[in-house]
Design an enzyme around this catalytic site. Structure first.
Site, short mmCIF file in Angstrom:
data_model
loop_
_atom_site.label_atom_id
_atom_site.label_comp_id
_atom_site.label_asym_id
_atom_site.label_seq_id
_atom_site.Cartn_x
_atom_site.Cartn_y
_atom_site.Cartn_z
N SER A 151 0.84 -1.28 0.13
CA SER A 151 0.11 -0.06 -0.04
C SER A 151 0.91 1.28 -0.09
CB SER A 151 -0.97 -0.06 1.26
OG SER A 151 -0.12 0.09 2.33
N LYS A 176 -6.32 3.30 9.07
CA LYS A 176 -5.43 4.38 8.37
C LYS A 176 -6.04 5.66 8.34
CE LYS A 176 -3.30 1.05 5.25
NZ LYS A 176 -3.13 0.62 3.83
#
Length: 1101
Positions: A979, A1022
């Site tokens: 990511s 996140k």
């Protein structure tokens, strides 16, 4: 009234010559009336009927009456005793006109009577004029009446005794009948059947049919076994093959005045052709001038000749020949006024067959053999077979195979479809084979029933014998004075405990074997204690014992809200789980796994579920477990063997349906004793744990009623087969708002009470809690926050005690009486120990439960912990700023990562290692303890950045000569995951165009070589990390838009989410004010030009 069988007997007795002498060339009407004997006051029903004969001749005129049997008048007549309906005015006028026409023809009739009387024999003159005969329904009688004074037409009549023994004659042709639907099983010709009619209209119609002497109906089987109705609404609802049945008797149902029970005797098979719908609302009365419909005669059977009747003969048969007239007669026309089912039917006849056929003989013999076998096991069958054998006219059941097949189907309890197939079969051979199949199934049922009966009798006999012998043994012991030893008491105790449990058959068998072994072992034997311990465990497992569950949604919501704040998505999932259990009645077959960072409440949620469901709670941790025996138990051969933790949980909870929490399932170990994670496969599989086999118990234990809840910090270390058996519910971290609420409602009050400041005026302000969350506790959970709050209150307690001094509560006043006594005993013991060092015995009065009195904090003490003095309690802040960079230089970008502790902000830095020169060689150096996936991501980002610059900024040759170093800070922490691609590419491009990235922008997403942004996981964690770091914009893949929309508003508050599917979109968001002309400028080319002109000038000089 003359019954139909007398008419048939007369037709058979008289010869052709008699017919010739009684034929008349003209057609005359014949009148008869249906009334009730001994009821002169009731109106008679007069009907007109024209009888004709073939060959152009007619039968002479005769009058007779048909009435119901003589009954005693009841004062209170109920539903079934209503009078017969009288004729209308139009029918009466029509009968009068026909009587007039009859009088005009009487001279001709008298001449014919004289001739016929001379030709007839006087054998029937001795009979009584009032002779009565039973009708087909068995409930109607008739008399000759006053209309027949002469006795010339009584030839061939028999006495009343002979008529009573004669079989009733049923009409061979009856084209229209009232249909009655039958449920469950069809009727077969020749076998009685009782049915219950509950429709009052159908009941009234049946009673009128009986009174009129027409008790015939059609019975058809419903296709739907659950249908229960007395009227056929649609021909498709029933099978088209039924039986033509006679109502032999009918009587009311006790307690229901509108219902009756009718006994049907089927005569033959019929086929339903059309259904006549019930009549609509009644029509208005017709005018006097309109003609009235007259009954229609039913045609005579082919081959029969008309027969002359004398005056006084009573004929109620519908098989007589009739002259074709425009007036149509329907025997069931009187049923039109009832809303019942009328159907047109056709007779079905069997196909011709050879009774000597070997197949038919073989099947017949097999049916008879099966009957014999069933009769030997079922007494009811034996009686039915005897009755059937005696009812056969030939006396031999082998001579009538068709009736034998019907009998086999009629007495068998087969499926309705199979029985209907037997009824619909007109081929005798096919019918017999189908009946044999049904009868074979009946034989199998009888054999199974006989086996079950024998087994039960054997068990009862064995238990009675054992009980008798045990009682004898006890009596002998009492007589001899032998008292039972401890072993006998132990055996009795185990048996009493086992009798209270619902042990499965296999477990009970093992228990009986072990208890017999124990009874024959000597207490001194080594095997005795092993068997005793095993029986102890076997009787302590709660076989068949379950706790009452509570599936109340409101109760579950209340319990979850009391124990936890926030976690709305997790609570909704648990409520869905409980709602499904409410609908199914059980929540078995589910294994939940809560996955989330430490301190978010995974274990406490499992405990809350147990409290909401009213289940017993048991928890054990498998973190670091390396021995399979902890799960599956030890073999009984080992010394100190014990069952596994699951069996121990059942013993402790004493229910078969507890909630067992398996903690830290992702940290399970593996050693030389086996692989415990593989042992959990059987335990956590709903398809296998209904017969879980523990090594110690060695009997199958049903764990399907147990609700298993597992907890884990991550799923990466859980074996795939084990993870596949569990339903994963993810718990993300808490944001600052949720942490503040949790601290106010749960953590601060608990820590204050734990520190002994429950009633004291000590307050922790919201500003102090916010500072704790911001500068000290940035992790996803609240465990560290709880520690810091407890530390604050402990420091407060220390300061309060120091300020108050020892004088407020000295030690002498603090001790209770028990405490003082314990202290004195302790001092004495110390003195004794000093004198005798070998003494190690402690005094019984040395300890006490409540040795001290707590100190009450005065009301004058006020302590407030705020943001300014927080450092005095917990020390300097750990996190001094929200972000690592307040102003990011070119080459630095903020990414977002998911870790076991939740989400975190992760910076990626890129620098140019040396100045750009034409002689420089491009390179990329990567540091930061990156694993394989992130190394590949950096290589892809580097290649994409070079391609992007070559496409968008063709004159910038930065990557052709740049020597770059890419680093991810906190190099001591291993980093991996797909990511960080777009963050690395943004860092490299920022360095190439010499433009910094906005410090409040965070991004996450994987990148392909073509610039496509791929989906990532952990967006919630996140996002929490981005908000904690003070970001204002978060860039994520467009494929994660659904995850973004599902996030609670309190998490997204203050954040701008920008989805992107290609990197070009990200470049525009990250560098909105980029000077593209400046970015397209190449320093290498400038350096070449500058140094090229200097070299030329030097050459010129």
């Amino acid at each position: 009234m003359l019954c139909r069988q007398r008419l048939a007997r007369q037709l058979a007795a008289r010869g052709p010559s008699s017919f010739a002498s009684r034929i008349r060339p003209n057609s005359l009407p014949r009148h008869y009336s249906i009334g009730t004997l001994l009821r002169p006051a009731e109106p008679k029903i007069a009907c007109s009927r024209s009888l004709g004969a073939s060959r152009g001749v007619v039968v002479s005129n005769a009058s007779f009456s048909t009435s119901a049997a003589t009954r005693k008048e009841k004062k209170d007549a109920d539903f079934f005793d209503g009078p017969v309906e009288p004729l209308s005015e139009e029918e009466a006028k029509s009968n009068l006109e026909k009587k007039k026409r009859k009088k005009l023809d009487e001279p001709k009739e008298e001449v014919g009577d004289a001739k016929n009387s001379n030709a007839e024999s006087p054998s029937g003159q001795g009979e009584s004029q009032d002779a009565k005969g039973s009708s087909a329904a068995g409930g109607a009688s008739s008399g000759s009446g006053s209309d027949a004074p002469s006795d010339g037409g009584r030839r061939g009549r028999k006495s009343a005794a002979e008529k009573a023994l004669q079989k009733p004659v049923v009409p061979d042709v009856y084209p229209q009948v009232m249909a009655i639907p039958i449920a469950k099983r069809p009727l077969f010709p020749g076998f009685y059947k009782a049915i219950t009619i509950r429709d009052p209209n159908v009941s009234a119609a049946i009673m009128e049919m009986i009174k009129r002497g027409q008790p015939y109906v059609g019975a058809f089987l419903f296709k739907d076994e659950n249908a229960d109705e007395d009227v056929i609404r649609d021909p498709a609802d029933v099978y088209d093959t039924g039986v033509f049945a006679q109502i032999t008797s009918a009587f009311p149902v006790h307690g229901e005045h509108t219902s009756l029970t009718a006994i049907l005797y089927p005569h033959r098979r019929i086929k339903l052709s059309t259904l006549i719908p019930p009549p609509g609302p009644p029509e208005p009365a017709k005018a006097d001038g309109e003609p009235q419909p007259s009954p229609e005669p039913i045609p005579i059977k082919g081959g029969e000749e008309p027969q002359q009747e004398k005056k006084g003969d009573v004929v109620a048969s519908f098989e007589e020949s009739a002259v074709a007239t425009p007036e149509k007669y329907e025997p069931t026309s009187f049923l039109r006024k009832y809303p019942v089912s009328l159907v047109n039917v056709d007779n079905l006849s069997e196909e011709p067959f050879d009774p000597k056929s070997p197949v038919i003989r073989a099947v017949t013999n097999e049916i008879v053999n099966v009957f014999k076998e069933v009769a030997s096991m079922n007494s009811l069958f034996r009686d039915q077979i005897s009755t059937f054998s005696m009812s056969q006219s030939t006396g031999n059941v082998m001579a009538e195979p068709a009736k034998l097949a019907d009998f086999a189907a009629a007495v068998s309890a087969g499926e309705p479809v199979e029985l209907q197939e037997v009824l619909a079969s007109l081929n005798v051979e096919e019918r017999m084979q189908k009946a044999l199949v049904v009868l074979k199934k009946e034989l199998m049922n009888a054999q199974l029933q006989s086996k079950i009966t024998k087994d039960v009798e054997q068990k009862i006999t064995k238990r009675q014998r054992e009980y008798w012998l045990m009682e004898q043994m006890k009596g002998i012991r009492r007589e001899l004075g032998i008292e039972s030893d401890g072993k006998d008491k132990l055996v009795e105790k185990f048996k009493e405990k086992a009798d209270k449990l619902a042990m499965p058959e296999a477990v009970r068998k093992v228990f009986d074997e072990e208890i017999n072994k124990l009874a024959h072992l000597e207490p001194a034997a080594s095997e005795f204690n092993v068997t005793r311990n095993y029986l102890d465990w076997l009787t302590q497992v709660p076989w068949g014992q379950r706790s009452a569950e509570n599936f109340g949604i409101q109760n579950a919501m209340k319990v979850l809200d009391e124990d936890h704040y926030g976690l709305k998505d997790v609570k909704d999932r648990i409520l869905e789980f409980i709602a499904v259990g409410k609908l199914r009645g059980t929540v078995e077959g589910k294994i939940l796994c809560f996955v989330g960072p430490p301190g978010v409440g995974k274990t406490s949620i499992g405990k809350s579920i147990a409290r909401a469901l009213n289940r017993q709670y048991y928890r054990f941790s498998v973190g670091g477990l390396t021995d399979v025996a902890e799960i599956k138990g030890h073999r009984r051969t080992y010394v100190g063997a014990l069952p596994g933790r699951v069996i121990q949980a059942l013993k402790k909870c004493q229910t078969e349906n507890p909630l067992i929490l398996i903690d830290e399932v992702d940290k399970i170990g593996r050693g030389y004793q086996g692989d415990p994670s593989s042992a959990l496969l059987e335990l956590l599989d709903p398809e296998q744990n209904n017969s879980f086999l523990d090594h110690y118990m060695d009997v199958p234990v049903d764990l399907s009623k147990v609700l298993f809840v597992c907890t884990a910090n991550m799923t990466d270390t859980i074996p795939r087969p084990l993870l596949d058996r569990m339903e994963v519910i993810r718990l993300s971290g808490y944001v600052s708002d949720e942490k503040r609420a949790i601290a106010d409602k749960y953590l601060a009050p608990a820590a204050k009470e734990l520190a002994g400041l429950k009633g004291a005026d000590v307050s922790l302000t919201d500003g102090a809690i916010d500072e704790l969350i911001k500068s000290y506790c940035r992790e996803s959970g609240v465990r560290n926050l709880k520690k810091q709050i407890e530390k604050v209150y402990r420091k407060s307690a220390l300061k309060i005690v120091q300020e108050l001094g020892e004088e407020v509560l000295p030690e002498s006043a603090a001790l209770t009486e028990d405490g003082k006594a314990a202290l004195e005993e302790s001092e004495k013991e110390k003195e004794k120990e000093d004198r005798d060092a070998t003494s190690s015995e402690a005094s019984e009065k040395e300890t006490t439960e409540i040795p001290r009195v707590p100190l009450k904090v005065p009301d004058s003490v006020h302590v407030e912990i705020n943001k300014d003095n927080l450092k005095d309690y917990v020390g300097p802040p750990i996190f001094t700023s929200d972000r690592l960079y307040d102003v990011t230089p070119p080459g630095v970008a903020m990414g977002l990562a998911w870790t076991q502790l939740g989400g975190s902000a992760m910076y990626i830095e890129s620098i140019l290692q040396s100045a750009l020169r034409p002689s420089s060689r491009p390179s990329l150096e990567i540091t930061g303890n990156l694993k394989t996936v992130m190394k590949e991501s950096s290589a892809i980002a580097y290649s994409f950045a070079k391609a992007f610059m070559a496409k968008e900024f063709t004159d910038n040759h930065f990557f052709d000569k740049a020597k770059i170093h890419l680093h991810v800070p906190e190099g001591a922490v291993q980093k991996d995951g797909p990511s960080a691609g777009i963050t690395m590419a943004t860092s490299l491009l920022s360095l190439a165009v010499e433009t910094p990235v906005e410090p409040t922008v965070a991004m996450t997403g994987e990148l392909t070589l073509t610039g496509k942004v791929l989906r990532i996981g952990g967006l919630r964690e996140k996002t929490v990390a981005a908000r904690r770091a003070g970001c204002k914009m978060i860039i994520f893949p467009e494929d994660n838009m659904s995850d973004w929309l599902e996030l609670p508003e309190n998490i997204k508050e203050g954040l701008e989410g920008r989805p992107a599917s290609w990197y070009g979109d990200i470049f525009e968001l990250v560098f909105p004010n980029l000077d593209r002309q400046r970015a397209n400028h190449c320093k290498i080319c400038e350096w070449k030009k500058e140094h090229g002109t200097k070299a030329e000038s030097q050459k010129d000089e």
